[in-house]
Each structure stands twice: as C-alpha cells, then as structure tokens.
Enzyme design. Sequence first.
Site, PDB file in Angstrom:
ATOM      1  N   LYS A 196      39.529 -36.615 -33.443  1.00 38.77           N
ATOM      2  CA  LYS A 196      39.448 -37.600 -34.523  1.00 38.77           C
ATOM      3  C   LYS A 196      38.118 -37.453 -35.254  1.00 38.77           C
ATOM      4  O   LYS A 196      37.126 -36.940 -34.710  1.00 38.77           O
ATOM      5  CB  LYS A 196      39.581 -39.036 -34.000  1.00 38.77           C
ATOM      6  N   ASP A 206      37.784 -45.940 -27.587  1.00 30.75           N
ATOM      7  CA  ASP A 206      38.585 -45.315 -28.643  1.00 30.75           C
ATOM      8  C   ASP A 206      39.867 -44.637 -28.136  1.00 30.75           C
ATOM      9  O   ASP A 206      40.519 -43.917 -28.878  1.00 30.75           O
ATOM     10  CB  ASP A 206      37.736 -44.365 -29.505  1.00 30.75           C
TER      11      ASP A 206
HETATM   12  O1  C5P Z   1      33.933 -47.460 -24.337  1.00 30.03           O
HETATM   13  P1  C5P Z   1      33.174 -46.217 -24.088  1.00 30.03           P
HETATM   14  O2  C5P Z   1      33.116 -45.863 -22.623  1.00 30.03           O
HETATM   15  O3  C5P Z   1      33.603 -45.064 -24.917  1.00 30.03           O
HETATM   16  O4  C5P Z   1      31.673 -46.520 -24.540  1.00 30.03           O
HETATM   17  C1  C5P Z   1      30.562 -45.781 -24.121  1.00 30.03           C
HETATM   18  C2  C5P Z   1      29.309 -46.602 -24.374  1.00 30.03           C
HETATM   19  O5  C5P Z   1      29.090 -46.756 -25.786  1.00 30.03           O
HETATM   20  C3  C5P Z   1      29.399 -48.026 -23.838  1.00 30.03           C
HETATM   21  O6  C5P Z   1      28.971 -48.091 -22.504  1.00 30.03           O
HETATM   22  C4  C5P Z   1      28.485 -48.786 -24.765  1.00 30.03           C
HETATM   23  O7  C5P Z   1      27.141 -48.625 -24.351  1.00 30.03           O
HETATM   24  C5  C5P Z   1      28.618 -48.056 -26.090  1.00 30.03           C
HETATM   25  N1  C5P Z   1      29.567 -48.727 -27.011  1.00 30.03           N
HETATM   26  C6  C5P Z   1      29.170 -49.872 -27.679  1.00 30.03           C
HETATM   27  N2  C5P Z   1      30.048 -50.485 -28.536  1.00 30.03           N
HETATM   28  C7  C5P Z   1      31.266 -49.970 -28.767  1.00 30.03           C
HETATM   29  C8  C5P Z   1      31.679 -48.790 -28.116  1.00 30.03           C
HETATM   30  C9  C5P Z   1      30.801 -48.193 -27.242  1.00 30.03           C
HETATM   31  O8  C5P Z   1      28.047 -50.373 -27.491  1.00 30.03           O
HETATM   32  N3  C5P Z   1      32.082 -50.570 -29.632  1.00 30.03           N
END
Ligand code: C5P
Length: 305
Positions: free
Chosen positions: A9, A136
């Site tokens: 993406k 995502d």
């Molecule tokens: O959800 P995911 O594991 O992909 O996110 C990785 C890190 O990115 C999270 O631990 C967080 O610190 C940050 N994040 C965030 N806000 C979001 C998505 C991700 O702060 N909307």
Amino acid sequence: MLKIRSPAKLNLVLEVLGERADGYHELRTVMQSIDLCDEISIEEHPLAGHLELHTNTMRCPVDEKNLVWQAIHWLREATGFEGGLVITIDKNIPVSAGFGGGSSDAGTVLAALVARYRLNVGQSVLHQTASRIGSDVSFFLVGGTALATGRGEIVAEAPQLAKTSFILACPSILVETGKVYRGLRPANTPAKTTSSKDACASFLAHIAQPECWEMMVNDLDAPARQLYPSIDEVFEILSALGVKHAMLSGSGGAVFAPVESPEVARQLAIRLNTAGFWSRACESMDRAEFRESVLRGGAGLSGEY
Ligand code: C5P
C-alpha cells in the site's frame, strides 16, 4: 496448494489528528493498493494445529513475530480452525519501509483462509481480528483506494483512483514506526478541526483530477526524516531526476511519486537502481484488481470475504 499475491500500500494522504489515551495516534489516511506484491503459498499439513513459516529473507521473522503467524493464531481463536499449515512467503515488498508488507501478508492470508475453508466468521469479527494484529491490517481486507480512521483500523471504501503509475524508492534502512510517532512534535500536526482542513476529503473530492497530487501530505514526514536522514537522499535524487510530488509512505523510509506513464516509471527505476537505491515502477490497483490478486490461484475461493 493455495497461492495468493499480497499487494503493498501507499498512503496518499496521512494526517495525524492527535495522541490518544492508549498511546496510539488518531489518524485520517487515504490508502492505495499497488501492484508490488509478496507471493504466498499455503499448503496443508496433516498435523492439526501445525504451523510452519518460510521466507526468502533474513529480514522477515518466521516465528510469532511474523504477522502471518499472529493472523493464524487469532483466526484459530476466533473460529476454532485447526488445520495444519505450511506457509511460504516470497517477499518482494521491502520490510519495515512503510509499504505495509507484513500487514498485507497477514490481512490477505486471513481473507484467503476464511474463503478457502468457508470459516464461520462475520465481517466485524474478521476486522477485529485484523486490528489486533496491527493498525493497518484491516485495510488489506478491503484494498483498492480506501479511507482509514481511528488508529488506522477503521476502513471505508472510497472512490477508486484512476489507473496511475508510481515510482517507488527507499533507502536500505529498517524504520521503527513507534519511534517515528514518538518523534512527532505539535508543529508537525497543525490543528485540523474544520472540514476545510481535511486533506483526505479534499484529496478524495479531486481524485480524478491532476490537482489531487498537490494535496498529498504526510504528517510523519518531518519526524521520519529527522530520525532517518538517509530518507532525504531519496527525496534529493528524485528531485534531481525532475520528479514532482514525491512523498513518504506511512512512517517511511519508502518514498513514492505519481508519474506520467509506466514507461517513465520504468526509466526512473533503472536510474535509481543504478544510483544504488531499491526502486520499482508500479501501478495502482483498484479494489476489483486487489481481490483478484489475492484470490488468484485459489481454486475453490468464492471471492466473498
Ligand atoms: O499498530 P502497529 O503495531 O502497526 O503500530 C506500531 C506502533 O506505531 C505502535 O506501537 C505505536 O507506537 C505507533 N502507532 C501510533 N498510532 C497509530 C498507529 C501506530 O502511535 N495510529
């Protein structure tokens, strides 16, 4: 054997609206599928509950840190599915680069298994399962052009981008998404309280017109480039090659730009590869192409997921 293609993406617009009590950030982002794909094969194993992962790169874990592993774990929990599986992931999408490669692998494997085994799981449980894996992953149950809000897990179908060629490039670094979010400063996310400041809405309203490219913004650009200065080198070389509207995808380090034609994208990729950067020419995929890509080779799949 089931074969699926998991498309990467781009974030055509990514606005950070504020920090949440749970530590995540509230987002508004236009996401777009592209035809840069990982190739995944799923084979059955006679031992119930067996799971074995293989990949072609040391950069991709093959244990519980792999998002596909997590997807199967949560799918087993949600549905009681016990089938033994051997999964081989042929990575073409750079890892930790902002292309959502790991999330795509997880989301598309979820969708393919639900369809293949006709698992009794409703859309809302499927999306809940996806959002437990990562913010995502839910996008990869939808594909095409979509608007994502919340922490990125609330995904709504959007008007589809017309077929567009992109040039992709990235430095050879692994970007830590959490670190980029933590590097955000108030100046990077100016207040977006009125609909006139909703860059996603403006982008989607102009999606068929050339001026939509002027509206691309990514609020993570400043912290990502501050933390990872090699991203600047990619922007510099794209600018030197005359590329306009280059933008970071996700938390980077991938940079992309829309270009006039597939041929222009191909020529640029050759020049960027020669200069030592990972680079590819690609095209946007609409939702129908996304679904076809995921379900290609999946004999017996209904496509209804
Ligand atoms: O959800 P995911 O594991 O992909 O996110 C990785 C890190 O990115 C999270 O631990 C967080 O610190 C940050 N994040 C965030 N806000 C979001 C998505 C991700 O702060 N909307």
